[in-house]
Design a protein around this motif. Structure first.
Motif, PDB file in Angstrom:
ATOM      1  N   LYS A  69     -62.530  -4.801  -6.669  1.00 14.15           N
ATOM      2  CA  LYS A  69     -63.099  -5.139  -5.365  1.00 14.15           C
ATOM      3  C   LYS A  69     -62.005  -5.205  -4.306  1.00 14.15           C
ATOM      4  CE  LYS A  69     -66.769  -5.638  -4.757  1.00 14.15           C
ATOM      5  NZ  LYS A  69     -67.721  -4.590  -4.343  1.00 14.15           N
ATOM      6  N   ASP A  70     -60.830  -5.754  -4.663  1.00 13.11           N
ATOM      7  CA  ASP A  70     -59.730  -5.834  -3.704  1.00 13.11           C
ATOM      8  C   ASP A  70     -59.308  -4.443  -3.225  1.00 13.11           C
ATOM      9  OD1 ASP A  70     -59.691  -8.550  -3.841  1.00 13.11           O
ATOM     10  OD2 ASP A  70     -57.771  -8.739  -4.875  1.00 13.11           O
ATOM     11  N   GLU A  71     -59.184  -3.515  -4.173  1.00 15.34           N
ATOM     12  CA  GLU A  71     -58.785  -2.155  -3.813  1.00 15.34           C
ATOM     13  C   GLU A  71     -59.818  -1.513  -2.902  1.00 15.34           C
ATOM     14  OE1 GLU A  71     -57.829   0.328  -7.140  1.00 15.34           O
ATOM     15  OE2 GLU A  71     -56.401  -1.085  -7.975  1.00 15.34           O
ATOM     16  N   GLU A  72     -61.084  -1.704  -3.247  1.00 16.18           N
ATOM     17  CA  GLU A  72     -62.161  -1.106  -2.468  1.00 16.18           C
ATOM     18  C   GLU A  72     -62.185  -1.653  -1.042  1.00 16.18           C
ATOM     19  OE1 GLU A  72     -66.869  -0.863  -3.112  1.00 16.18           O
ATOM     20  OE2 GLU A  72     -65.699  -0.720  -4.957  1.00 16.18           O
ATOM     21  N   VAL A  73     -62.025  -2.964  -0.922  1.00 18.02           N
ATOM     22  CA  VAL A  73     -62.050  -3.607   0.395  1.00 18.02           C
ATOM     23  C   VAL A  73     -60.876  -3.134   1.247  1.00 18.02           C
ATOM     24  CG1 VAL A  73     -61.667  -5.827   1.549  1.00 18.02           C
ATOM     25  CG2 VAL A  73     -63.396  -5.641  -0.227  1.00 18.02           C
ATOM     26  N   ALA A  74     -59.671  -3.113   0.666  1.00 19.30           N
ATOM     27  CA  ALA A  74     -58.488  -2.685   1.410  1.00 19.30           C
ATOM     28  C   ALA A  74     -58.623  -1.224   1.842  1.00 19.30           C
ATOM     29  CB  ALA A  74     -57.232  -2.871   0.557  1.00 19.30           C
ATOM     30  N   ARG A  75     -59.065  -0.388   0.919  1.00 16.62           N
ATOM     31  CA  ARG A  75     -59.226   1.027   1.229  1.00 16.62           C
ATOM     32  C   ARG A  75     -60.272   1.249   2.311  1.00 16.62           C
ATOM     33  NH1 ARG A  75     -62.365   4.444  -2.959  1.00 16.62           N
ATOM     34  NH2 ARG A  75     -64.060   3.356  -1.886  1.00 16.62           N
ATOM     35  N   ASN A  76     -61.426   0.603   2.171  1.00 14.67           N
ATOM     36  CA  ASN A  76     -62.501   0.802   3.144  1.00 14.67           C
ATOM     37  C   ASN A  76     -62.091   0.349   4.536  1.00 14.67           C
ATOM     38  OD1 ASN A  76     -64.080   1.895   1.173  1.00 14.67           O
ATOM     39  ND2 ASN A  76     -65.485   0.160   0.994  1.00 14.67           N
ATOM     40  N   TYR A  77     -61.271  -0.709   4.603  1.00 16.68           N
ATOM     41  CA  TYR A  77     -60.839  -1.161   5.927  1.00 16.68           C
ATOM     42  C   TYR A  77     -59.970  -0.091   6.591  1.00 16.68           C
ATOM     43  CZ  TYR A  77     -59.306  -4.002   9.784  1.00 16.68           C
ATOM     44  OH  TYR A  77     -59.075  -4.458  11.059  1.00 16.68           O
ATOM     45  N   ARG A 193     -66.157  18.198   5.505  1.00 13.74           N
ATOM     46  CA  ARG A 193     -65.920  18.101   6.953  1.00 13.74           C
ATOM     47  C   ARG A 193     -67.230  18.146   7.734  1.00 13.74           C
ATOM     48  NH1 ARG A 193     -62.737  22.156   7.511  1.00 13.74           N
ATOM     49  NH2 ARG A 193     -60.832  21.093   6.892  1.00 13.74           N
ATOM     50  N   GLU A 194     -68.194  18.901   7.233  1.00 10.53           N
ATOM     51  CA  GLU A 194     -69.517  18.919   7.883  1.00 10.53           C
ATOM     52  C   GLU A 194     -70.133  17.524   7.890  1.00 10.53           C
ATOM     53  OE1 GLU A 194     -72.253  21.719   6.214  1.00 10.53           O
ATOM     54  OE2 GLU A 194     -70.856  23.390   6.433  1.00 10.53           O
ATOM     55  N   MET A 195     -69.864  16.756   6.854  1.00 12.20           N
ATOM     56  CA  MET A 195     -70.453  15.419   6.712  1.00 12.20           C
ATOM     57  C   MET A 195     -69.704  14.375   7.539  1.00 12.20           C
ATOM     58  SD  MET A 195     -70.665  13.168   3.222  1.00 12.20           S
ATOM     59  CE  MET A 195     -72.010  12.063   2.887  1.00 12.20           C
ATOM     60  N   VAL A 196     -68.370  14.371   7.454  1.00  9.95           N
ATOM     61  CA  VAL A 196     -67.594  13.277   8.067  1.00  9.95           C
ATOM     62  C   VAL A 196     -66.964  13.660   9.393  1.00  9.95           C
ATOM     63  CG1 VAL A 196     -67.109  12.311   5.792  1.00  9.95           C
ATOM     64  CG2 VAL A 196     -65.414  13.819   6.855  1.00  9.95           C
ATOM     65  N   GLY A 197     -66.973  14.962   9.753  1.00 13.53           N
ATOM     66  CA  GLY A 197     -66.354  15.397  10.995  1.00 13.53           C
ATOM     67  C   GLY A 197     -64.870  15.074  10.996  1.00 13.53           C
ATOM     68  N   ALA A 215     -67.803   5.027  -6.134  1.00 23.25           N
ATOM     69  CA  ALA A 215     -67.877   3.958  -5.130  1.00 23.25           C
ATOM     70  C   ALA A 215     -67.681   4.531  -3.728  1.00 23.25           C
ATOM     71  CB  ALA A 215     -66.843   2.871  -5.419  1.00 23.25           C
ATOM     72  N   LEU A 216     -66.748   5.471  -3.605  1.00 19.40           N
ATOM     73  CA  LEU A 216     -66.536   6.093  -2.294  1.00 19.40           C
ATOM     74  C   LEU A 216     -67.737   6.937  -1.902  1.00 19.40           C
ATOM     75  CD1 LEU A 216     -64.782   6.758   0.167  1.00 19.40           C
ATOM     76  CD2 LEU A 216     -63.849   8.690  -1.139  1.00 19.40           C
ATOM     77  N   LEU A 217     -68.303   7.666  -2.862  1.00 22.72           N
ATOM     78  CA  LEU A 217     -69.482   8.481  -2.575  1.00 22.72           C
ATOM     79  C   LEU A 217     -70.627   7.608  -2.065  1.00 22.72           C
ATOM     80  CD1 LEU A 217     -70.704  11.293  -2.599  1.00 22.72           C
ATOM     81  CD2 LEU A 217     -71.359  10.937  -4.986  1.00 22.72           C
ATOM     82  N   ASN A 218     -70.835   6.452  -2.684  1.00 18.72           N
ATOM     83  CA  ASN A 218     -71.879   5.522  -2.229  1.00 18.72           C
ATOM     84  C   ASN A 218     -71.593   5.035  -0.815  1.00 18.72           C
ATOM     85  OD1 ASN A 218     -73.205   5.735  -4.668  1.00 18.72           O
ATOM     86  ND2 ASN A 218     -72.193   3.946  -5.568  1.00 18.72           N
ATOM     87  N   GLU A 219     -70.323   4.753  -0.538  1.00 19.21           N
ATOM     88  CA  GLU A 219     -69.937   4.275   0.800  1.00 19.21           C
ATOM     89  C   GLU A 219     -70.174   5.356   1.844  1.00 19.21           C
ATOM     90  OE1 GLU A 219     -68.940   1.056   2.981  1.00 19.21           O
ATOM     91  OE2 GLU A 219     -68.858   1.028   0.783  1.00 19.21           O
ATOM     92  N   LEU A 220     -69.844   6.603   1.499  1.00 18.86           N
ATOM     93  CA  LEU A 220     -70.070   7.719   2.420  1.00 18.86           C
ATOM     94  C   LEU A 220     -71.556   7.902   2.699  1.00 18.86           C
ATOM     95  CD1 LEU A 220     -67.548  10.312   0.934  1.00 18.86           C
ATOM     96  CD2 LEU A 220     -67.344   9.162   3.147  1.00 18.86           C
ATOM     97  N   ASN A 221     -72.360   7.777   1.656  1.00 22.91           N
ATOM     98  CA  ASN A 221     -73.811   7.906   1.835  1.00 22.91           C
ATOM     99  C   ASN A 221     -74.352   6.844   2.776  1.00 22.91           C
ATOM    100  OD1 ASN A 221     -74.564  10.195   0.388  1.00 22.91           O
ATOM    101  ND2 ASN A 221     -74.447   9.130  -1.564  1.00 22.91           N
ATOM    102  N   LYS A 222     -73.825   5.616   2.633  1.00 17.54           N
ATOM    103  CA  LYS A 222     -74.284   4.519   3.497  1.00 17.54           C
ATOM    104  C   LYS A 222     -73.898   4.747   4.951  1.00 17.54           C
ATOM    105  CE  LYS A 222     -72.583   0.992   1.177  1.00 17.54           C
ATOM    106  NZ  LYS A 222     -72.185  -0.402   0.870  1.00 17.54           N
ATOM    107  N   ARG A 223     -72.718   5.304   5.156  1.00 21.83           N
ATOM    108  CA  ARG A 223     -72.172   5.396   6.512  1.00 21.83           C
ATOM    109  C   ARG A 223     -72.488   6.698   7.233  1.00 21.83           C
ATOM    110  NH1 ARG A 223     -67.938   1.581   7.585  1.00 21.83           N
ATOM    111  NH2 ARG A 223     -67.552   0.221   5.805  1.00 21.83           N
TER     112      ARG A 223
END
Length: 230
Positions: A69-77, A193-197, A215-223
């Motif tokens: 969770k720590d890694e995910e939080v730091a990375r996402n920020y 790039r089409e997805m995130v610009g 976990a990153l794929l889920n985050e990308l889908n949410k955002r």
């Protein structure tokens, strides 16, 4: 406020990252939980010239994958909240081990300062660090500091200020992988790039997807994916 800028502090545990945070912010700090997370973070302000740097002390991690969770939080920020500058704090006495995290950050974001902490301890052990050579290799400013003794703080703050004003341009070195991996990146990066610009690094996202980072794929889908098409 127009003169406030967010500065993230990243680093391995026990590199003196929180010591640096405390020394810079003094009593101008508070701690709270991340929105929707159980991981706490410290935030504090540093007035400098005509600006206020809002420092965010990210959880100490050895990498920025999705192993905890720590890694995910730091990375996402770093990736999604897009701080104006990210400081990566390294231990001068264990530089090789610490550089792994620095290289990961350089793949994720552009405005990075490498802070080599505990430089006084390194000198006692006869360790000499050529920060100019590192700067040339990494493509970003490298500053030697001692957080405990407040050595190097004026240069560090001035460097952050000059990145924010555009006086210093960062050109992070790009890691090269095997021919096979580079070929896979070339195949999927246009779709990413089409997805995130240009909001986040499409090359970095491609690498993480090739590594199976769910976990990153889920985050990308949410955002980035509209609810109706998920």
């Amino acid at each position: 406020m127009g003169n406030e800028y967010r500065i993230a502090l990243a680093g391995n545990p026990n590199t003196g990252k929180s010591t640096l945070f405390n020394a810079l912010t003094g009593l101008r700090q508070h701690t709270g939980n991340w929105a929707g997370k159980t991981v706490s973070m410290a935030q504090g302000s540093v007035p400098f010239k005509d600006k206020v740097f809002q420092l965010v002390d990210l959880p100490g991690t050895y990498s920025l994958f999705s192993n905890s969770k720590d890694e995910e939080v730091a990375r996402n920020y770093i990736v999604f909240e897009k701080p104006d500058v990210t400081l990566v704090v390294l231990d001068a006495t264990s530089l090789e081990r610490n550089l792994n995290l620095a290289l990961q950050v350089l793949e994720m974001t552009k405005n990075v300062v490498i802070c080599i902490n505990l430089i006084d301890e390194a000198e006692k052990q006869g360790i000499k660090i050529n920060e100019k050579l590192l700067m040339n290799r990494l493509g970003v400013p490298v500053i030697k500091i001692s957080a405990r003794n407040k050595i190097g703080f004026p240069l560090l703050l001035d460097t952050i200020d000059r990145i924010i004003t555009g006086a210093i341009e960062c050109h992070p070195a790009q890691m090269k992988y095997s021919d096979e991996i580079e070929e896979q990146i070339r195949k999927i990066e246009p779709k990413v790039r089409e997805m995130v610009g240009d909001r986040i690094s499409s090359r970095w996202v491609s690498l993480r997807l090739l590594d199976g980072d769910e976990a990153l794929l889920n985050e990308l889908n949410k955002r980035f994916v509209p609810e109706g098409v998920r």
